[in-house]
Structures are given as C-alpha cells and as structure tokens.
Design a protein around this motif. Structure first.
Motif, PDB file in Angstrom:
ATOM      1  N   LEU A 287      29.914  20.732  45.519  1.00  0.00           N
ATOM      2  CA  LEU A 287      30.366  21.758  44.580  1.00  0.00           C
ATOM      3  C   LEU A 287      31.892  21.702  44.452  1.00  0.00           C
ATOM      4  O   LEU A 287      32.608  22.601  44.889  1.00  0.00           O
ATOM      5  N   PRO A 288      32.394  20.632  43.823  1.00  0.00           N
ATOM      6  CA  PRO A 288      33.848  20.454  43.756  1.00  0.00           C
ATOM      7  C   PRO A 288      34.583  21.555  43.018  1.00  0.00           C
ATOM      8  O   PRO A 288      35.772  21.761  43.245  1.00  0.00           O
ATOM      9  N   GLN A 289      33.892  22.304  42.170  1.00  0.00           N
ATOM     10  CA  GLN A 289      34.541  23.360  41.395  1.00  0.00           C
ATOM     11  C   GLN A 289      34.486  24.715  42.085  1.00  0.00           C
ATOM     12  O   GLN A 289      34.857  25.721  41.489  1.00  0.00           O
ATOM     13  N   VAL A 290      34.053  24.760  43.348  1.00  0.00           N
ATOM     14  CA  VAL A 290      33.937  26.043  44.037  1.00  0.00           C
ATOM     15  C   VAL A 290      35.258  26.815  43.929  1.00  0.00           C
ATOM     16  O   VAL A 290      36.344  26.240  44.011  1.00  0.00           O
ATOM     17  N   ARG A 291      35.149  28.098  43.687  1.00  0.00           N
ATOM     18  CA  ARG A 291      36.340  28.931  43.500  1.00  0.00           C
ATOM     19  C   ARG A 291      37.120  29.023  44.808  1.00  0.00           C
ATOM     20  O   ARG A 291      36.552  29.176  45.884  1.00  0.00           O
ATOM     21  N   ARG A 292      38.443  28.990  44.679  1.00  0.00           N
ATOM     22  CA  ARG A 292      39.300  29.104  45.863  1.00  0.00           C
ATOM     23  C   ARG A 292      40.668  29.616  45.470  1.00  0.00           C
ATOM     24  O   ARG A 292      41.106  29.456  44.344  1.00  0.00           O
TER      25      ARG A 292
ATOM     26  N   HIS B  11      23.398  29.480  45.937  1.00  0.00           N
ATOM     27  CA  HIS B  11      22.287  30.427  45.921  1.00  0.00           C
ATOM     28  C   HIS B  11      22.515  31.608  44.972  1.00  0.00           C
ATOM     29  O   HIS B  11      21.824  32.627  45.049  1.00  0.00           O
ATOM     30  N   GLY B  12      23.499  31.485  44.077  1.00  0.00           N
ATOM     31  CA  GLY B  12      23.666  32.451  43.008  1.00  0.00           C
ATOM     32  C   GLY B  12      24.563  33.641  43.274  1.00  0.00           C
ATOM     33  O   GLY B  12      24.642  34.547  42.450  1.00  0.00           O
ATOM     34  N   THR B  13      25.250  33.659  44.412  1.00  0.00           N
ATOM     35  CA  THR B  13      26.164  34.749  44.705  1.00  0.00           C
ATOM     36  C   THR B  13      27.595  34.281  44.499  1.00  0.00           C
ATOM     37  O   THR B  13      28.035  33.350  45.176  1.00  0.00           O
ATOM     38  N   PRO B  14      28.320  34.880  43.558  1.00  0.00           N
ATOM     39  CA  PRO B  14      29.714  34.474  43.359  1.00  0.00           C
ATOM     40  C   PRO B  14      30.506  34.621  44.662  1.00  0.00           C
ATOM     41  O   PRO B  14      30.375  35.614  45.379  1.00  0.00           O
ATOM     42  N   ALA B  15      31.297  33.622  44.971  1.00  0.00           N
ATOM     43  CA  ALA B  15      32.077  33.622  46.208  1.00  0.00           C
ATOM     44  C   ALA B  15      33.426  32.957  45.966  1.00  0.00           C
ATOM     45  O   ALA B  15      33.611  32.236  44.985  1.00  0.00           O
ATOM     46  N   LEU B  16      34.339  33.213  46.862  1.00  0.00           N
ATOM     47  CA  LEU B  16      35.688  32.656  46.763  1.00  0.00           C
ATOM     48  C   LEU B  16      36.141  32.229  48.149  1.00  0.00           C
ATOM     49  O   LEU B  16      36.042  32.987  49.107  1.00  0.00           O
ATOM     50  N   PHE B  17      36.627  31.005  48.252  1.00  0.00           N
ATOM     51  CA  PHE B  17      37.197  30.489  49.495  1.00  0.00           C
ATOM     52  C   PHE B  17      38.670  30.854  49.492  1.00  0.00           C
ATOM     53  O   PHE B  17      39.391  30.551  48.538  1.00  0.00           O
ATOM     54  N   LEU B  18      39.140  31.533  50.516  1.00  0.00           N
ATOM     55  CA  LEU B  18      40.533  31.954  50.631  1.00  0.00           C
ATOM     56  C   LEU B  18      41.096  31.401  51.929  1.00  0.00           C
ATOM     57  O   LEU B  18      40.521  31.616  52.994  1.00  0.00           O
ATOM     58  N   ALA B  19      42.199  30.664  51.820  1.00  0.00           N
ATOM     59  CA  ALA B  19      42.779  30.040  53.012  1.00  0.00           C
ATOM     60  C   ALA B  19      44.274  29.848  52.827  1.00  0.00           C
ATOM     61  O   ALA B  19      44.830  30.095  51.759  1.00  0.00           O
ATOM     62  N   SER B  20      44.901  29.363  53.863  1.00  0.00           N
ATOM     63  CA  SER B  20      46.316  29.011  53.836  1.00  0.00           C
ATOM     64  C   SER B  20      46.514  27.760  52.979  1.00  0.00           C
ATOM     65  O   SER B  20      45.673  26.855  52.965  1.00  0.00           O
ATOM     66  N   ALA B  21      47.620  27.708  52.274  1.00  0.00           N
ATOM     67  CA  ALA B  21      47.914  26.591  51.370  1.00  0.00           C
ATOM     68  C   ALA B  21      47.919  25.232  52.075  1.00  0.00           C
ATOM     69  O   ALA B  21      47.709  24.201  51.430  1.00  0.00           O
TER      70      ALA B  21
ATOM     71  N   GLU C 111      44.856  37.031  41.551  1.00  0.00           N
ATOM     72  CA  GLU C 111      44.327  35.679  41.305  1.00  0.00           C
ATOM     73  C   GLU C 111      42.934  35.546  41.907  1.00  0.00           C
ATOM     74  O   GLU C 111      42.020  34.992  41.276  1.00  0.00           O
ATOM     75  N   ALA C 112      42.745  36.033  43.122  1.00  0.00           N
ATOM     76  CA  ALA C 112      41.452  35.920  43.796  1.00  0.00           C
ATOM     77  C   ALA C 112      40.367  36.660  43.009  1.00  0.00           C
ATOM     78  O   ALA C 112      39.273  36.123  42.799  1.00  0.00           O
ATOM     79  N   ILE C 113      40.665  37.854  42.562  1.00  0.00           N
ATOM     80  CA  ILE C 113      39.682  38.626  41.795  1.00  0.00           C
ATOM     81  C   ILE C 113      39.373  37.929  40.466  1.00  0.00           C
ATOM     82  O   ILE C 113      38.219  37.807  40.079  1.00  0.00           O
ATOM     83  N   ALA C 114      40.411  37.451  39.786  1.00  0.00           N
ATOM     84  CA  ALA C 114      40.206  36.761  38.516  1.00  0.00           C
ATOM     85  C   ALA C 114      39.335  35.523  38.699  1.00  0.00           C
ATOM     86  O   ALA C 114      38.422  35.264  37.892  1.00  0.00           O
ATOM     87  N   ARG C 115      39.591  34.755  39.738  1.00  0.00           N
ATOM     88  CA  ARG C 115      38.781  33.561  39.989  1.00  0.00           C
ATOM     89  C   ARG C 115      37.349  33.934  40.345  1.00  0.00           C
ATOM     90  O   ARG C 115      36.403  33.285  39.909  1.00  0.00           O
ATOM     91  N   LEU C 116      37.190  34.956  41.136  1.00  0.00           N
ATOM     92  CA  LEU C 116      35.853  35.380  41.543  1.00  0.00           C
ATOM     93  C   LEU C 116      35.043  35.860  40.344  1.00  0.00           C
ATOM     94  O   LEU C 116      33.843  35.610  40.258  1.00  0.00           O
ATOM     95  N   LEU C 117      35.685  36.522  39.415  1.00  0.00           N
ATOM     96  CA  LEU C 117      34.978  37.058  38.255  1.00  0.00           C
ATOM     97  C   LEU C 117      34.865  36.076  37.110  1.00  0.00           C
ATOM     98  O   LEU C 117      34.135  36.341  36.135  1.00  0.00           O
ATOM     99  N   SER C 118      35.539  34.942  37.201  1.00  0.00           N
ATOM    100  CA  SER C 118      35.527  33.967  36.106  1.00  0.00           C
ATOM    101  C   SER C 118      34.237  33.165  36.097  1.00  0.00           C
ATOM    102  O   SER C 118      33.516  33.061  37.088  1.00  0.00           O
TER     103      SER C 118
END
Length: 75
Positions: free
Chosen positions: A35-40, A10-20, A65-72
């Motif tokens: 959405l296989p390329q979803v940021r995480r 829906h157009g809002t940049p997002a990042l999935f953050l979880a345990s490895a 890393e999280a910020i860089a991925r979210l802004l990429s």
C-alpha cells in the motif's frame, strides 16, 4: 506502518504519524506491505529529547495536515 496498512486494507481510514527521520523507511515499508499510498504525516526530528511543551507545539504544527490527509480520498 503495519497497523496503519492493515486498517486501510480492511476499510478503516488510518494515518501513519512519525518523526521525519523515518520518511524513507516509511515509504519503503508501505511499498513492501502493498500500500505505497498509505496516508502519513511527519513531525520534525528528533522527538525523544523534547519537553512536553515542545511536543505539543510539534503536534499543533502537524494536526491540520494529519486531519486533512486522514479525511482525504486516496493520495
């Protein structure tokens, strides 16, 4: 992963953050959700037995890393 994917679709940049420990499951679920390329980003596992200071250290280690991925652009 559902919320992250929904936001991205829906157009809002997002990042999935979880345990490895959930990297493989996150990829499989992202593919299933279309959405296989979803940021995480992932923090070292386990997290449930960590102290507050240990959790802060894990967050500090992944924040750049999280910020860089979210802004990429799409990965």
């Amino acid at each position: 992963m559902h919320d992250t994917t929904w936001l991205e679709i829906h157009g809002t940049p997002a990042l999935f953050l979880a345990s490895a420990a959930f990297e493989d499951a996150a990829q499989a679920q992202a593919v299933q959700l279309g959405l296989p390329q979803v940021r995480r980003a992932f923090v070292p596992h386990p997290i449930q037995d960590q102290t507050d200071d240990e959790m802060r250290a894990r967050a500090d280690a992944v924040i750049d890393e999280a910020i860089a991925r979210l802004l990429s652009a799409d990965d």
